[in-house]
Scaffold this motif. Structure first.
Motif, PDB file in Angstrom:
ATOM      1  N   HIS A   1       1.786  -1.430  11.855  1.00  0.00           N
ATOM      2  CA  HIS A   1       0.399  -1.892  12.077  1.00  0.00           C
ATOM      3  C   HIS A   1       0.198  -2.876  10.152  1.00  0.00           C
ATOM      4  O   HIS A   1      -0.904  -3.226   9.935  1.00  0.00           O
ATOM      5  CB  HIS A   1      -0.888  -1.181  11.629  1.00  0.00           C
ATOM      6  CG  HIS A   1      -0.480   0.395  10.886  1.00  0.00           C
ATOM      7  ND1 HIS A   1       0.387   1.477  11.415  1.00  0.00           N
ATOM      8  CD2 HIS A   1      -0.992   1.008   9.968  1.00  0.00           C
ATOM      9  CE1 HIS A   1       0.849   1.851  10.027  1.00  0.00           C
ATOM     10  NE2 HIS A   1       0.180   2.094   9.293  1.00  0.00           N
ATOM     11  N   LEU A   2       0.552  -2.627   9.452  1.00  0.00           N
ATOM     12  CA  LEU A   2       1.103  -3.187   7.797  1.00  0.00           C
ATOM     13  C   LEU A   2       0.980  -5.013   8.240  1.00  0.00           C
ATOM     14  O   LEU A   2       1.646  -5.100   8.915  1.00  0.00           O
ATOM     15  CB  LEU A   2       1.624  -2.785   6.654  1.00  0.00           C
ATOM     16  CG  LEU A   2       1.762  -1.009   6.682  1.00  0.00           C
ATOM     17  CD1 LEU A   2       2.051  -0.407   6.403  1.00  0.00           C
ATOM     18  CD2 LEU A   2       0.588  -0.510   6.147  1.00  0.00           C
ATOM     19  N   CYS A   3       1.048  -5.226   7.080  1.00  0.00           N
ATOM     20  CA  CYS A   3       1.042  -7.087   6.782  1.00  0.00           C
ATOM     21  C   CYS A   3       2.367  -7.182   5.841  1.00  0.00           C
ATOM     22  O   CYS A   3       2.704  -5.792   5.539  1.00  0.00           O
ATOM     23  CB  CYS A   3       0.354  -7.311   5.917  1.00  0.00           C
ATOM     24  SG  CYS A   3      -1.277  -7.103   6.931  1.00  0.00           S
TER      25      CYS A   3
ATOM     26  N   THR B   1       4.559  -8.634   3.139  1.00  0.00           N
ATOM     27  CA  THR B   1       4.555  -7.913   1.510  1.00  0.00           C
ATOM     28  C   THR B   1       3.883  -9.640   1.539  1.00  0.00           C
ATOM     29  O   THR B   1       4.914 -10.726   2.007  1.00  0.00           O
ATOM     30  CB  THR B   1       5.566  -7.571   0.822  1.00  0.00           C
ATOM     31  OG1 THR B   1       6.644  -7.084   1.662  1.00  0.00           O
ATOM     32  CG2 THR B   1       5.844  -7.415  -0.418  1.00  0.00           C
TER      33      THR B   1
ATOM     34  N   PRO C   1       6.638  -6.138   9.625  1.00  0.00           N
ATOM     35  CA  PRO C   1       6.041  -4.603  10.148  1.00  0.00           C
ATOM     36  C   PRO C   1       7.518  -4.588  11.224  1.00  0.00           C
ATOM     37  O   PRO C   1       7.090  -5.403  11.795  1.00  0.00           O
ATOM     38  CB  PRO C   1       4.617  -5.334  10.250  1.00  0.00           C
ATOM     39  CG  PRO C   1       4.404  -6.461   9.789  1.00  0.00           C
ATOM     40  CD  PRO C   1       6.096  -7.184   9.337  1.00  0.00           C
TER      41      PRO C   1
ATOM     42  N   PHE D   1       4.957   1.466  11.328  1.00  0.00           N
ATOM     43  CA  PHE D   1       4.627   0.582   9.875  1.00  0.00           C
ATOM     44  C   PHE D   1       4.351  -0.302  10.493  1.00  0.00           C
ATOM     45  O   PHE D   1       3.818  -1.839   9.841  1.00  0.00           O
ATOM     46  CB  PHE D   1       5.301   0.656   8.368  1.00  0.00           C
ATOM     47  CG  PHE D   1       5.001   1.818   7.861  1.00  0.00           C
ATOM     48  CD1 PHE D   1       3.961   2.682   8.488  1.00  0.00           C
ATOM     49  CD2 PHE D   1       5.866   1.904   6.745  1.00  0.00           C
ATOM     50  CE1 PHE D   1       3.985   3.743   7.256  1.00  0.00           C
ATOM     51  CE2 PHE D   1       5.863   2.753   5.298  1.00  0.00           C
ATOM     52  CZ  PHE D   1       5.070   4.310   6.438  1.00  0.00           C
TER      53      PHE D   1
ATOM     54  N   GLY E   1       1.058  -1.255   0.069  1.00  0.00           N
ATOM     55  CA  GLY E   1       0.321  -0.091   0.295  1.00  0.00           C
ATOM     56  C   GLY E   1       0.409   1.067  -0.060  1.00  0.00           C
ATOM     57  O   GLY E   1       0.510   2.412  -0.032  1.00  0.00           O
TER      58      GLY E   1
END
Ligand code: SF4
Ligand code: SF4
Length: 340
Positions: A264-266, A268, A258, A262, A226
């Motif tokens: 909270h991001l998944c 890749t 993560p 960041f 994202g």
């Protein structure tokens, strides 16, 4: 250790302009630059981190990652504190943000001479400046690199590429490897990740490292879901690597894990990394690797002529290099890099 900085300009009212990186900070008397490693003391600029090592270890060159320069060799890896980017997903945030946040990181002073002794004692073939941005302790890396080259070690900058052309030209004669992060290919991506506006300056410095100084360049892009994983801009990046650095420049697309702001991001998705690799290879890049995915087949080096594995990597530390020169032992195709 405090040391007067190189590459700065005196301005009026005891202000200075730092020329180490492309932020070109104008620093008022008694203030610090953006990275907080450089301080104006009475109209003179000082590095606060000369020789201040936050971490060091003997590490395989593969781990940087560098795949086409003496595979299987070891380098003394040295890092300090601070960064000129402060990326929200930095995996080394404890040291890169150490001067910008109330974090306490211990450093130890290791002189350039001592660093070289460590490299020798630990049977390393090279030295890598890594973990944080090496440009920030430029004066130290320059002195170490001079000594290293005089004693037959290779030298490796693991960098975000935002050093100034002047800094590059100063260290250029002593640097063998330019392991460069290109974090994306639009102003918007660089604004979000690195808080800079003139991101094209990174591309200009990378071309200069390759063309003027004949450094061995490998590119890394950590794909953050994202944020910088849009296919179109990655295709533009692949095209740029091919046209400016050459189709045999290794490009490592690495899996984001993560961290820090960041968190909270998944991670890749592996399919995404594979999709980008397929795209880049169809567009003509010969060596595209998938990083941070253990034992993925895209960790091996395949001969672009016959498709056979010429360097096998089954995990950290396990490297079987079948190359004894720049030619594939099976079909004779030239493989770019240094293999002996
Ligand atoms: S190294 Fe870069 S960020 Fe740090 S003071 Fe100099 S110009 Fe500013
Ligand atoms: S440029 Fe590298 S070291 Fe600096 S904050 Fe970003 S990821 Fe961390």
């Amino acid at each position: 250790m405090l040391k007067e900085a190189m590459l700065y300009e005196k301005l009026s009212d005891q202000a200075v302009c730092c020329h180490i990186c492309q932020r070109f900070c104008e620093i008022l008397k008694d203030e610090r630059g953006y990275c907080r490693t450089r301080q104006n003391r009475g109209g003179r600029l000082f590095s606060r981190i000369y020789g201040e090592v936050s971490s060091w270890r003997r590490a395989p060159i593969e781990i940087k990652p560098v795949y086409h320069y003496l595979p299987g060799s070891y380098a003394l890896s040295l890092g300090s504190v601070g960064c000129n980017f402060l990326c929200p997903g930095c995996q080394n945030w404890e040291i890169s943000f150490a001067l910008s946040q109330p974090l306490s990181i211990q450093t130890e002073y290791i002189s350039p001479e001592k660093a070289l002794e460590l490299a020798q004692d630990y049977h390393c073939q090279g030295i890598s400046w890594t973990y944080n941005e090496p440009t920030l302790w430029f004066e130290y890396t320059l002195e170490c690199a001079r000594l290293a080259k005089a004693r037959g070690f290779y030298t490796n900058y693991v960098t975000n590429g935002y050093l100034s052309p002047e800094a590059l030209d100063t260290i250029g004669p002593y640097l063998d490897i330019f392991r460069l992060d290109i974090k994306g290919f639009t102003a918007n991506v660089y604004k979000k990740i690195a808080h800079i506006r003139n991101w094209e300056g990174i591309l200009a410095v990378a071309s200069r490292a390759k063309k003027r100084w004949q450094m061995h360049v490998e590119v890394v892009t950590n794909l953050i879901p994202g944020i910088n994983d849009d296919l179109g801009q990655l295709q533009d990046l692949a095209t740029w690597i091919k046209s400016e650095l050459g189709s045999d420049t290794p490009w490592h697309i690495t899996r984001f894990s993560p961290h820090w702001k960041f968190s909270h991001l998944c991670p890749t998705p592996i399919e995404k990394l594979e999709e980008i690799r397929d795209m880049a290879m169809s567009d003509g890049l010969k060596f595209v690797y998938i990083g941070n995915v253990s034992a993925h087949p895209a960790n091996h080096t395949y001969c672009p002529g016959c498709g056979k594995i010429v360097v096998q990597r089954d995990g950290w530390g396990k490297v079987i290099c079948k190359l004894t020169s720049n030619r594939c032992p099976f079909c004779g195709t030239v493989i770019a890099g240094r293999f002996q």
